[in-house]
Design a protein around this motif. Structure first.
Motif, short mmCIF file in Angstrom:
data_model
loop_
_atom_site.label_atom_id
_atom_site.label_comp_id
_atom_site.label_asym_id
_atom_site.label_seq_id
_atom_site.Cartn_x
_atom_site.Cartn_y
_atom_site.Cartn_z
N MET A 42 4.03 3.42 -6.43
CA MET A 42 2.93 4.35 -6.22
C MET A 42 1.59 3.73 -6.60
O MET A 42 0.53 4.25 -6.23
CB MET A 42 3.14 5.62 -7.03
CG MET A 42 4.31 6.47 -6.59
SD MET A 42 4.39 8.03 -7.49
CE MET A 42 2.87 8.82 -6.93
N MET A 43 1.63 2.64 -7.31
CA MET A 43 0.41 1.98 -7.77
C MET A 43 0.00 0.89 -6.79
O MET A 43 0.79 0.47 -5.96
CB MET A 43 0.66 1.41 -9.17
CG MET A 43 1.04 2.48 -10.17
SD MET A 43 1.37 1.81 -11.79
CE MET A 43 1.99 3.29 -12.63
N MET A 53 -5.03 2.22 -12.66
CA MET A 53 -3.72 1.99 -13.25
C MET A 53 -2.91 1.09 -12.33
O MET A 53 -2.94 1.25 -11.11
CB MET A 53 -2.99 3.33 -13.46
CG MET A 53 -1.68 3.24 -14.21
SD MET A 53 -0.88 4.87 -14.37
CE MET A 53 -2.16 5.75 -15.29
N ASP A 54 -2.21 0.16 -12.93
CA ASP A 54 -1.41 -0.76 -12.13
C ASP A 54 -0.30 -1.35 -13.01
O ASP A 54 -0.43 -1.41 -14.23
CB ASP A 54 -2.27 -1.89 -11.57
CG ASP A 54 -1.62 -2.62 -10.42
OD1 ASP A 54 -0.49 -2.25 -10.04
OD2 ASP A 54 -2.23 -3.57 -9.89
N VAL A 55 0.79 -1.75 -12.36
CA VAL A 55 1.91 -2.41 -13.03
C VAL A 55 2.34 -3.57 -12.13
O VAL A 55 2.60 -3.38 -10.94
CB VAL A 55 3.10 -1.45 -13.26
CG1 VAL A 55 4.29 -2.20 -13.83
CG2 VAL A 55 2.69 -0.31 -14.19
N PHE A 84 -3.72 6.20 -3.96
CA PHE A 84 -2.41 5.84 -4.49
C PHE A 84 -1.45 5.73 -3.31
O PHE A 84 -1.80 6.00 -2.17
CB PHE A 84 -1.91 6.89 -5.50
CG PHE A 84 -1.76 8.27 -4.93
CD1 PHE A 84 -0.52 8.74 -4.52
CD2 PHE A 84 -2.86 9.12 -4.80
CE1 PHE A 84 -0.38 10.02 -3.98
CE2 PHE A 84 -2.73 10.39 -4.27
CZ PHE A 84 -1.50 10.83 -3.86
N TRP A 85 -0.21 5.32 -3.60
CA TRP A 85 0.82 5.20 -2.57
C TRP A 85 1.83 6.33 -2.78
O TRP A 85 2.54 6.35 -3.78
CB TRP A 85 1.49 3.84 -2.64
CG TRP A 85 0.57 2.74 -2.21
CD1 TRP A 85 -0.36 2.11 -2.99
CD2 TRP A 85 0.46 2.16 -0.91
NE1 TRP A 85 -1.05 1.17 -2.25
CE2 TRP A 85 -0.56 1.17 -0.98
CE3 TRP A 85 1.12 2.36 0.31
CZ2 TRP A 85 -0.92 0.40 0.12
CZ3 TRP A 85 0.77 1.59 1.39
CH2 TRP A 85 -0.24 0.62 1.31
#
Length: 336
Positions: A42-43, A53-55, A84-85
């Motif tokens: 989703m990020m 926000m990201d991972v 977002f995704w």
């Protein structure tokens, strides 16, 4: 969900189950909405052009609006431009007609003839032709997140079976399909096919090229928009090609709309030509793709080489049908 089960019961009563079945079996498994989903897909979550926000440095298509503040007139709103995704759709690619893999392998054959999927071997045993059926579901994943986060940007809806290629006469007929996509005749030549090699490189490095709209990256040509995959190679590669073709077909039929960019801040808009950069895909069945992608990511843009993420995820008999979760790029004006 209630409507879907009513449809299943009605079809079973009408067709008497698995009459007229071929050699393939109907197997499957309902996805675990917690363990099987790669939530990091989703990020990145963005505000305007910047990432909030990201991972693992998730891939983004660059469609975010330049202004972090937005407003809408239809539903009077002043808010923030978020991106977002969204885990929005499930597509399953099956060998046996009317087999609902995502519902645990339920066979709902109503007795309406539909070609069974198959593969034929060409020279030296290499697969020269593939054919699959496909099913398109709306999901409850985004709705679940909307309840948990109280977000106005999550699509509201229920889990529902929205489309079956078995009931579409164009899915098995190249001539009829050409009526829906006459431009496919322009790309049925060696030069256009060779250009898809560049799209394969682009999709493997990031997102496929929007300029090469007739290409499906490393999966080959996007045309014709039906279930004949040609020399698509392995099962996962052919299945992902079916996902891309189905989404392109649904955009052409105005079933799938655009949800990305500044134009989508206040709601979806008509997009008759699919933007392949608007989707990322995660394999849910037979082996959930929760690891093993490029850079540790467990989803990938349309067209990326399956060699990088599909190895070991296909196996005989019960592992030759496939379920994919589609993450759709979403831009939204989140009201303050």
């Amino acid at each position: 969900m209630k409507r879907l089960w009513m449809l299943v019961v009605a079809l079973l009563a009408w067709g008497g189950g698995a009459q007229g079945a071929g050699l393939s079996t109907c197997v499957g498994r309902m996805p675990n909405l917690i363990a099987d989903i790669c939530w990091s897909c989703m990020m990145p979550i963005s505000l305007g052009p910047g990432r909030l926000m990201d991972v693992r440095n998730q891939e983004d298509n660059g469609s975010n609006p330049s202004n972090p503040v937005c407003s809408c007139v239809v539903k009077p709103t002043i808010g923030l431009s978020t991106g977002f995704w969204e885990p929005a759709r499930i597509v399953e690619v099956v060998r046996r007609p009317y087999c609902l893999v995502s519902l645990g392998g339920i066979d709902v054959d109503p007795g309406i003839p539909a070609p069974e999927a198959g593969r034929s071997a060409g020279v030296s045993g290499v697969t020269s032709e593939q054919f699959y059926q496909a099913h398109y579901y709306t999901t409850t994943v985004a709705q679940l997140l909307s309840v948990l986060m109280d977000s106005p940007c999550m699509e509201k809806g229920t889990f529902d079976l929205a489309y079956m290629t078995e009931l579409d006469p164009l899915w098995n007929d190249d001539m009829l399909t050409a009526i829906l996509s006459p431009e496919s005749l322009l790309f049925a030549n060696p030069i256009a096919v060779a250009a898809c090699a560049a799209d394969c490189v682009a999709a493997t490095a990031g997102f496929g090229s929007s300029k090469l709209f007739w290409c499906a990256g490393c999966q080959g040509s996007l045309y014709p928009l039906n279930g004949h995959a040609g020399s698509a190679g392995g099962g996962i590669r052919g299945a992902e090609l079916m996902v891309q073709r189905l989404m392109a077909k649904l955009h052409r039929c105005l079933v799938a709309w655009g949800w990305e960019g500044e134009a989508a801040l206040c709601g979806p808009y008509l997009m008759p030509e699919m933007d392949k950069q608007a989707y990322k895909v995660q394999l849910l069945y037979p082996t959930p793709q929760t690891y093993g992608g490029v850079g540790g990511r467990c989803c990938q843009p349309f067209g990326r080489s399956t060699v990088l993420w599909g190895a070991g995820r296909e196996y005989p008999v019960v592992g030759e049908d496939f379920t994919f979760l589609l993450f759709r790029k979403r831009n939204c004006c989140a009201g303050i």
